[in-house]
Design an enzyme around this catalytic site. Structure first.
Site, PDB file in Angstrom:
ATOM      1  N   HIS A 100       1.146  -1.583   0.039  1.00 37.71           N
ATOM      2  CA  HIS A 100       0.257   0.104   0.408  1.00 37.71           C
ATOM      3  C   HIS A 100       0.938   1.357  -0.309  1.00 37.71           C
ATOM      4  O   HIS A 100       1.554   1.516   1.000  1.00 37.71           O
ATOM      5  CB  HIS A 100      -0.462  -0.530   1.429  1.00 37.71           C
ATOM      6  CG  HIS A 100      -2.150   0.826   1.352  1.00 37.71           C
ATOM      7  ND1 HIS A 100      -3.457   0.530   1.993  1.00 37.71           N
ATOM      8  CD2 HIS A 100      -2.440   2.188   0.658  1.00 37.71           C
ATOM      9  CE1 HIS A 100      -3.913   1.591   1.178  1.00 37.71           C
ATOM     10  NE2 HIS A 100      -3.276   2.433   1.116  1.00 37.71           N
ATOM     11  N   HIS A 133       1.191   5.248  -2.984  1.00 40.24           N
ATOM     12  CA  HIS A 133       0.599   6.325  -3.448  1.00 40.24           C
ATOM     13  C   HIS A 133       1.806   6.747  -3.754  1.00 40.24           C
ATOM     14  O   HIS A 133       2.775   8.115  -2.801  1.00 40.24           O
ATOM     15  CB  HIS A 133      -0.106   6.955  -1.968  1.00 40.24           C
ATOM     16  CG  HIS A 133      -0.951   6.870  -1.919  1.00 40.24           C
ATOM     17  ND1 HIS A 133      -1.666   6.296  -2.385  1.00 40.24           N
ATOM     18  CD2 HIS A 133      -1.599   5.893  -0.334  1.00 40.24           C
ATOM     19  CE1 HIS A 133      -3.221   5.778  -1.571  1.00 40.24           C
ATOM     20  NE2 HIS A 133      -2.983   6.003  -0.856  1.00 40.24           N
ATOM     21  N   ASP A 164      -8.257   2.745  -2.902  1.00 38.13           N
ATOM     22  CA  ASP A 164      -7.919   2.950  -2.058  1.00 38.13           C
ATOM     23  C   ASP A 164      -7.838   4.854  -2.280  1.00 38.13           C
ATOM     24  O   ASP A 164      -8.074   5.496  -3.218  1.00 38.13           O
ATOM     25  CB  ASP A 164      -6.746   2.895  -1.509  1.00 38.13           C
ATOM     26  CG  ASP A 164      -6.168   3.411  -0.325  1.00 38.13           C
ATOM     27  OD1 ASP A 164      -7.023   2.602   0.712  1.00 38.13           O
ATOM     28  OD2 ASP A 164      -5.796   4.581  -0.330  1.00 38.13           O
ATOM     29  N   ASN A 203      -6.362   8.957   7.102  1.00 38.76           N
ATOM     30  CA  ASN A 203      -7.454   8.553   7.207  1.00 38.76           C
ATOM     31  C   ASN A 203      -7.488   6.873   6.613  1.00 38.76           C
ATOM     32  O   ASN A 203      -6.176   6.540   5.738  1.00 38.76           O
ATOM     33  CB  ASN A 203      -8.349   8.683   5.740  1.00 38.76           C
ATOM     34  CG  ASN A 203      -9.152   7.825   4.435  1.00 38.76           C
ATOM     35  OD1 ASN A 203      -9.723   6.719   5.860  1.00 38.76           O
ATOM     36  ND2 ASN A 203      -9.957   8.883   4.250  1.00 38.76           N
ATOM     37  N   ASP A 247       0.617   2.270   3.826  1.00 43.59           N
ATOM     38  CA  ASP A 247      -0.422   3.770   3.290  1.00 43.59           C
ATOM     39  C   ASP A 247       0.580   4.900   2.959  1.00 43.59           C
ATOM     40  O   ASP A 247       0.088   5.769   3.286  1.00 43.59           O
ATOM     41  CB  ASP A 247      -1.335   4.050   3.836  1.00 43.59           C
ATOM     42  CG  ASP A 247      -2.140   4.720   3.291  1.00 43.59           C
ATOM     43  OD1 ASP A 247      -1.925   5.190   2.481  1.00 43.59           O
ATOM     44  OD2 ASP A 247      -3.585   5.055   4.253  1.00 43.59           O
TER      45      ASP A 247
HETATM   46 ZN   LIG Z   1      -7.260   3.457   2.133  1.00 43.16          ZN
END
Ligand SMILES: [Zn+2]
Length: 430
Positions: free
Chosen positions: A58, A60, A152, A278, A305
């Site tokens: 995960h 970004h 996501d 989040n 994340d």
């Molecule tokens: Zn998320």
């Protein structure tokens, strides 16, 4: 340093007995004690821990579209510094990674980076809008070979769309990774719903908004006989639902972020938007339940994340700030502090939760493998005795939105090897 032969001498492999590991080219060729160095470059690693290269489910990376916060190149550099050899790049880019064309673009940029393998995640629905399935088959059949699908940032909240996605990915052993957030229950939500939100007068984000979606999705996955993965578990109740689903033998896996293992909603009293994330930071009781669940395997893995934001999106008032934290460069240190130094998990457990399990969930080949002869030399060397304050000015990431600035964390990645090539040497990018 691009020597073809490297001898890592005296590291504790997965935290066990000290051993030598000889790398030739892209492969581990020998492990044992007293291995002759010959013409190999020697890395003296006494006291250090040797792990399989870390894998993030995960991340970004923000490219395409938000290169002001991160690019595939800067994000993979940050990953290497953090000890990662593979990351899954989330689909909420601009444009959204909902076609074979976009996932192939991200995949190609990853190949060019050379710091860390990049496995693109495909969107579940067109434009992350939750209305129409994206071209899942085409993304899977593309060069990017997508196996993990996620909207996501947004929840696939329509139960029929979620069911169809689960049925669709079953054909090629794919998995849907759900960002569990019931949208109606979180309208205007700014932080965890509880005592602190009541005192601060900020819109609350109730645990049930996460737990109700997880309950629905494990039931859906069981009903259609498919695999579901739950992103960033943040509540004790979510742990209970996943534990129940696993006890039924259903194909359910889950991840927890480093920040949800360490930080609580008490930090929101500072109104520092660096703590806005989040799902939101929860309570001490939730943190303890998440640690216990990661230790006993109810939660399968740690996922960062990693969510970079430019300073103008974070250095503003709480209500206006973007949600998210960077995490790649501090993940292993936070896991050492919360799980290893507390005695909840040994280093073999860390290897399992941060390399083997995430690679298995993503069906990612060549990563999360044992440290033994014949395996690809994707390796991370950690000095667990190191202590140092986090200094975001030194980050390889393009963004600085870390909640750990100035905080002393244990452990440091000294070397990272991607298929035998050092991407990090003595804690610095090679
Ligand atoms: Zn998320």
């Amino acid at each position: 340093m691009t020597m073809s032969k490297i001898l890592i001498r005296g590291a504790k492999v997965l935290g066990g007995e000290p051993a030598d590991v000889l790398i030739d080219g892209e492969t581990i060729v020998e492990t044992g004690t007293g291995i002759e160095a010959g013409d190999a470059t020697v890395i003296e690693a006494a006291g250090q821990i040797l792990l399989p290269g870390l894998v993030d489910l995960h991340t970004h990376l923000r490219e395409p579209g938000r290169e002001d916060s991160e690019t595939v190149l800067t994000g993979t550099k940050a990953a290497a510094v953090g000890g990662f050899t593979a990351v899954h790049a989330m689909a909420n880019t601009f444009p959204v990674a909902d076609t074979a064309g976009v996932v192939e673009q991200v995949w190609r940029l990853g190949k060019e980076s050379g710091y860390c393998d990049v496995q693109p995640v495909g969107a579940v629905t067109v434009g992350l809008e939750g209305k129409q399935l994206a071209e899942l088959g085409a993304m899977h059949d593309s060069a990017a070979g997508v196996k993990v699908f996620s909207d996501d940032g947004k929840c696939v909240d329509d139960a029929v769309i979620m069911r169809r996605a689960l049925e669709y990915v079953k054909a090629f052993d794919g998995v849907v990774a759900q960002h569990a957030q019931e949208p109606r229950l979180t309208e205007g939500a700014q932080m965890n719903e509880g005592i602190v939100s009541a005192e601060l007068g900020l819109g609350g984000w109730p645990a049930v908004a996460e737990e109700s979606i997880i309950a629905r999705d494990v039931l859906l996955a069981a009903h259609v006989g498919s695999r579901v993965h739950i992103c960033h578990l943040s509540t004790a109740g979510s742990v209970e639902i996943v534990r129940w689903a696993k006890s039924k033998g259903w194909n359910v896996t889950a991840e927890v972020t480093p920040h949800h293992l360490l930080l609580t909603d008490e930090l929101v009293r500072t109104y520092n938007p660096v703590y806005k994330v989040n799902p939101p930071l929860r309570t001490e009781a939730d943190v303890m339940a998440l640690r216990e669940a990661l230790a006993d395997g109810t939660i399968d893995c740690v996922a960062t994340d990693h969510a970079p934001h430019p300073h103008e999106d974070k250095d503003c008032e709480w209500a206006a700030a973007a949600m998210g934290m960077v995490g790649l460069e501090t993940a292993l240190s936070v896991v050492q502090q919360t799980m290893v130094d507390t005695g909840l998990l040994d280093w073999a457990g860390v290897a399992d939760r941060m390399s083997m399990r995430p690679a298995a969930i993503g069906r990612l080949e060549g990563h999360g493998r044992p440290v033994s002869a014949g395996e690809p030399a994707n390796l991370t060397l950690v000095d667990p005795a190191y202590r140092g304050a986090v200094d975001p000015a030194g980050f390889a990431s393009r963004s600085r939105n870390t909640p750990y600035e100035g905080r002393e964390l244990p452990g440091r990645v000294t070397h990272t090897f991607l298929r035998g090539r050092a991407t990090v040497v003595d804690g610095k990018l090679a």
